[in-house]
Design a protein around this motif. Structure first.
Motif, mmCIF file in Angstrom:
data_model
loop_
_atom_site.group_PDB
_atom_site.id
_atom_site.type_symbol
_atom_site.label_atom_id
_atom_site.label_comp_id
_atom_site.label_asym_id
_atom_site.label_seq_id
_atom_site.Cartn_x
_atom_site.Cartn_y
_atom_site.Cartn_z
ATOM 1 N N ALA A 190 0.921 -1.322 -0.087
ATOM 2 C CA ALA A 190 -0.052 0.079 -0.140
ATOM 3 C C ALA A 190 0.802 1.205 -0.110
ATOM 4 N N GLY A 191 0.463 2.290 -0.289
ATOM 5 C CA GLY A 191 0.856 3.764 -0.431
ATOM 6 C C GLY A 191 -0.118 4.789 -0.726
ATOM 7 N N VAL A 192 0.607 5.739 -1.127
ATOM 8 C CA VAL A 192 -0.687 7.185 -1.306
ATOM 9 C C VAL A 192 -0.184 7.557 -2.858
ATOM 10 N N LEU A 193 -1.083 8.168 -3.244
ATOM 11 C CA LEU A 193 -0.776 8.760 -4.626
ATOM 12 C C LEU A 193 -0.729 10.280 -4.534
ATOM 13 N N ILE A 194 0.103 10.719 -5.631
ATOM 14 C CA ILE A 194 0.582 11.965 -5.607
ATOM 15 C C ILE A 194 0.450 12.441 -6.999
ATOM 16 N N GLY A 195 0.127 13.609 -7.235
ATOM 17 C CA GLY A 195 0.015 14.357 -8.611
ATOM 18 C C GLY A 195 -0.599 15.522 -8.387
ATOM 19 N N GLU A 196 -1.408 16.011 -9.602
ATOM 20 C CA GLU A 196 -1.907 17.248 -9.993
ATOM 21 C C GLU A 196 -3.143 17.094 -10.137
#
Length: 153
Positions: free
Chosen positions: A40-46
């Motif tokens: 699992a992890g987190v999503l990063i973007g714009e």
């Protein structure tokens, strides 16, 4: 391996674009063998108006609690990845949601997933949820207390 961006569409015609690099990283954590643990992890973007572009993600850390059918992100590693992306992009890149894996070909959220998302993910802005299965991705968009399943186009 994926050689192009993945694009998903919501009912309101807004798009979620998953970069090639992110898609391939998600594929690398698929639970292919019977001994593979969830990741699992987190999503990063714009955020681009109503559209969302996922450009990066946090990967599991050695401190996360992982088993075949459960994962718990317990380390501060994931927040640090978001903080660094935000700082290094002058605020362009931001937290967009969460991802995890399921040990099934075509994943579907469990009741535990829905309960966790409703309890822990609070935002005025839409958040993206991704489950990486062995052969397919499940992508959802959480707006307030509603979760919409997105269609790949």
């Amino acid at each position: 391996m994926i050689d192009k961006e993945l694009v998903f569409k919501a009912q309101d015609e807004s798009l979620v674009v998953i970069s090639t690099g992110v898609a391939n990283t998600l594929l690398s954590y698929r639970q292919i063998s019977n001994s593979s643990h969830e990741s699992a992890g987190v999503l990063i973007g714009e955020r681009r108006d109503v559209h969302i572009v996922i450009k990066n993600l946090s990967e599991p850390s050695r401190w996360d609690i992982r088993s075949r059918f459960k994962v718990d992100r317990v380390s501060k590693h994931h927040q640090k990845v978001v903080d660094n992306a935000f700082k290094n992009s002058n605020g362009t890149l931001q937290y967009l949601g969460e991802w995890h894996t399921h040990p099934e070909d075509v994943p579907n959220p469990s009741m535990t997933d829905y309960t966790s998302w409703h309890k822990n993910l609070k935002s005025e802005l839409p958040l993206i949820l991704i489950i990486a299965g062995r052969t397919h991705f499940w992508v959802g968009k959480k707006i307030q207390d509603k979760i919409e399943v997105l269609k790949q186009i």
